[in-house]
Write a protein that holds these residues in place. Sequence first.
Motif, PDB file in Angstrom:
ATOM      1  N   LEU A 114      15.332  -3.985   1.824  1.00  0.00           N
ATOM      2  CA  LEU A 114      14.030  -3.707   1.232  1.00  0.00           C
ATOM      3  C   LEU A 114      13.209  -2.857   2.196  1.00  0.00           C
ATOM      4  O   LEU A 114      13.192  -3.126   3.393  1.00  0.00           O
ATOM      5  CB  LEU A 114      13.278  -4.996   0.933  1.00  0.00           C
ATOM      6  N   TYR A 116       9.322  -1.691   2.511  1.00  0.00           N
ATOM      7  CA  TYR A 116       7.948  -1.856   2.010  1.00  0.00           C
ATOM      8  C   TYR A 116       7.091  -0.731   2.562  1.00  0.00           C
ATOM      9  O   TYR A 116       7.006  -0.537   3.779  1.00  0.00           O
ATOM     10  CB  TYR A 116       7.392  -3.215   2.449  1.00  0.00           C
ATOM     11  N   HIS A 118       3.625   0.676   3.253  1.00  0.00           N
ATOM     12  CA  HIS A 118       2.283   0.141   3.443  1.00  0.00           C
ATOM     13  C   HIS A 118       1.266   0.943   2.625  1.00  0.00           C
ATOM     14  O   HIS A 118       1.410   2.160   2.430  1.00  0.00           O
ATOM     15  CB  HIS A 118       1.899   0.191   4.924  1.00  0.00           C
ATOM     16  N   GLU A 121       1.862  -0.799  -1.808  1.00  0.00           N
ATOM     17  CA  GLU A 121       2.277  -2.039  -2.453  1.00  0.00           C
ATOM     18  C   GLU A 121       3.524  -1.844  -3.310  1.00  0.00           C
ATOM     19  O   GLU A 121       3.685  -2.458  -4.357  1.00  0.00           O
ATOM     20  CB  GLU A 121       1.140  -2.645  -3.300  1.00  0.00           C
ATOM     21  N   ARG A 122       4.403  -1.013  -2.822  1.00  0.00           N
ATOM     22  CA  ARG A 122       5.657  -0.791  -3.542  1.00  0.00           C
ATOM     23  C   ARG A 122       6.838  -1.099  -2.615  1.00  0.00           C
ATOM     24  O   ARG A 122       6.779  -0.877  -1.402  1.00  0.00           O
ATOM     25  CB  ARG A 122       5.759   0.647  -4.056  1.00  0.00           C
ATOM     26  N   PHE A 123       7.920  -1.597  -3.236  1.00  0.00           N
ATOM     27  CA  PHE A 123       9.153  -1.956  -2.538  1.00  0.00           C
ATOM     28  C   PHE A 123      10.289  -1.111  -3.084  1.00  0.00           C
ATOM     29  O   PHE A 123      10.370  -0.847  -4.298  1.00  0.00           O
ATOM     30  CB  PHE A 123       9.490  -3.440  -2.744  1.00  0.00           C
ATOM     31  N   LEU A 132       4.376  -4.725  -6.000  1.00  0.00           N
ATOM     32  CA  LEU A 132       4.050  -5.977  -5.348  1.00  0.00           C
ATOM     33  C   LEU A 132       3.773  -7.081  -6.367  1.00  0.00           C
ATOM     34  O   LEU A 132       4.122  -8.238  -6.149  1.00  0.00           O
ATOM     35  CB  LEU A 132       2.852  -5.777  -4.421  1.00  0.00           C
ATOM     36  N   ILE A 135       6.903  -9.002  -7.455  1.00  0.00           N
ATOM     37  CA  ILE A 135       7.777  -9.585  -6.419  1.00  0.00           C
ATOM     38  C   ILE A 135       8.216 -11.002  -6.792  1.00  0.00           C
ATOM     39  O   ILE A 135       9.267 -11.481  -6.353  1.00  0.00           O
ATOM     40  CB  ILE A 135       7.048  -9.573  -5.065  1.00  0.00           C
ATOM     41  N   LEU A 155       4.541 -12.165   2.901  1.00  0.00           N
ATOM     42  CA  LEU A 155       3.847 -10.874   2.850  1.00  0.00           C
ATOM     43  C   LEU A 155       3.030 -10.652   4.122  1.00  0.00           C
ATOM     44  O   LEU A 155       2.860  -9.498   4.556  1.00  0.00           O
ATOM     45  CB  LEU A 155       2.933 -10.820   1.623  1.00  0.00           C
ATOM     46  N   LEU A 158       5.154  -9.038   6.598  1.00  0.00           N
ATOM     47  CA  LEU A 158       5.355  -7.620   6.278  1.00  0.00           C
ATOM     48  C   LEU A 158       4.220  -6.755   6.819  1.00  0.00           C
ATOM     49  O   LEU A 158       4.439  -5.657   7.333  1.00  0.00           O
ATOM     50  CB  LEU A 158       5.452  -7.433   4.760  1.00  0.00           C
ATOM     51  N   ASP A 159       3.001  -7.235   6.682  1.00  0.00           N
ATOM     52  CA  ASP A 159       1.833  -6.420   7.045  1.00  0.00           C
ATOM     53  C   ASP A 159       1.545  -6.420   8.542  1.00  0.00           C
ATOM     54  O   ASP A 159       0.965  -5.451   9.043  1.00  0.00           O
ATOM     55  CB  ASP A 159       0.596  -6.922   6.285  1.00  0.00           C
ATOM     56  N   ARG A 198       6.013   1.891   7.377  1.00  0.00           N
ATOM     57  CA  ARG A 198       6.971   1.165   6.538  1.00  0.00           C
ATOM     58  C   ARG A 198       7.479  -0.068   7.303  1.00  0.00           C
ATOM     59  O   ARG A 198       7.410  -0.117   8.531  1.00  0.00           O
ATOM     60  CB  ARG A 198       8.173   2.048   6.191  1.00  0.00           C
TER      61      ARG A 198
END
Length: 435
Positions: A114, A116, A118, A121-123, A132, A135, A155, A158-159, A198
């Motif tokens: 995956l 992501y 930033h 909000e798309r994968f 997102l 998900i 999440l 991820l951020d 990313r």
Amino acid sequence: NNKRLGSNSQDASIYAEGTAEYTLDGRTIPVVIACTALLISNRALNAEIIRANQASVTLTQQALDSKITELQGMLYQIDQDPSLTRYALEHSPRSAIATLNNYTQHHDSISDILIYVHETERFYGATGAFHLRDIKYQNFIKDLTFHSFSTEDWLDVLDHTSAPTYWPVNSIGQASSYLYYFSPIYANFQYTSSNPSRTVVLLIRQDFIRKLFQSSQTNMEESVLLFNPQMELISQLAPNSSEQTIRDICAFITDKKLTGQSTYLEFADGDLMLFVSKSQSTGLCYVRFLPKKAALQAVYKIRLYSALILLAVILVGTFSIILGIKKSYDPIRTLADQVRRAYPQKEHIKNELLLFNLALEDSFEKNLQLNQALAKSKYGMIDHLLSTLIQGNFPSYEAFQNACRELSVHLDKQYFAVCTILLEAESSGNTRKNT
């Protein structure tokens, strides 16, 4: 001879008992040697099982380290791949999905990749792209919520992740299907330490890790724990272990100073065998534990087979010994019966050796008496012969031979003697003595 003939029956009994005791001690020597050999063999087998498990954990660590090195190299390729840049992901998602699918096909340990992006909000993954808000429909999110993990925590990683890390997703007692590896990717033109553009998430299959740990030759009740460099549990494959056992092992491992070499540790009063190895390159800690009884199944089987073989050898050897004793003892028993018939006063003696010893002593005494009697008889015969010869009157040589034959005397040589007899008579008066 005098000492032997002078020994009594008590001395003979002591001699027989001493001989029997010496023979018994001699028979115990092979038993002691066999028991010592079995003890040394068992200890060697136990040590060999420990060494084999340590070597297995070390090989597993090396195999998993090599896979992680491949994944790190793949992340570098993803970072440099022009079809996976932020711009390419947003404007050419089909090409990006095909590229990710190609990566997953070349790495059997990866279930999905995956990326992501930033602020969008798309994968993007090997199986497609999603937003997102969608998900919650993904399989890995369903797996997380099934094990009581919130999507918000996932999440948040991820951020805010700033370095490659393994997320401790596993709850004790509930194994997840994936091992999550997060790696931030900065833009190629980005030279500052600002937020990445990313984040790549690798979904590593847990069953792949289990296959690396499990032995291909045995089917033992072994369990696997994997810790990150911060000694947080990131993977646990222990279906046969309780939650409390896993918690105790985690606390026990955390307090240990581990090295790159596999270490054998006993746990839970020796009921569990722990084999721990910490990678110097990745920082991951590998733990495999299994019940001691399960680990020593091979030893128990070898002991059982050894006992059966030893029992068979003892039975065959006992039968051979009994058969040999019977063949060699029958003549001894027959001779003992003859001795008992010759010496009725010794019929109550059951020990053949003692019986033979006493009979031999009696024989020596009788032989001594017989020799003494024979000597006396010999001297008597000689005296009788001499007296007969002296008192006899033999007019001829034939008469002498006849007399010898009557006395049972055999003449093998002939001797002739001339006897001179001097008779002295003293004369009366002063006259000269006549000779």
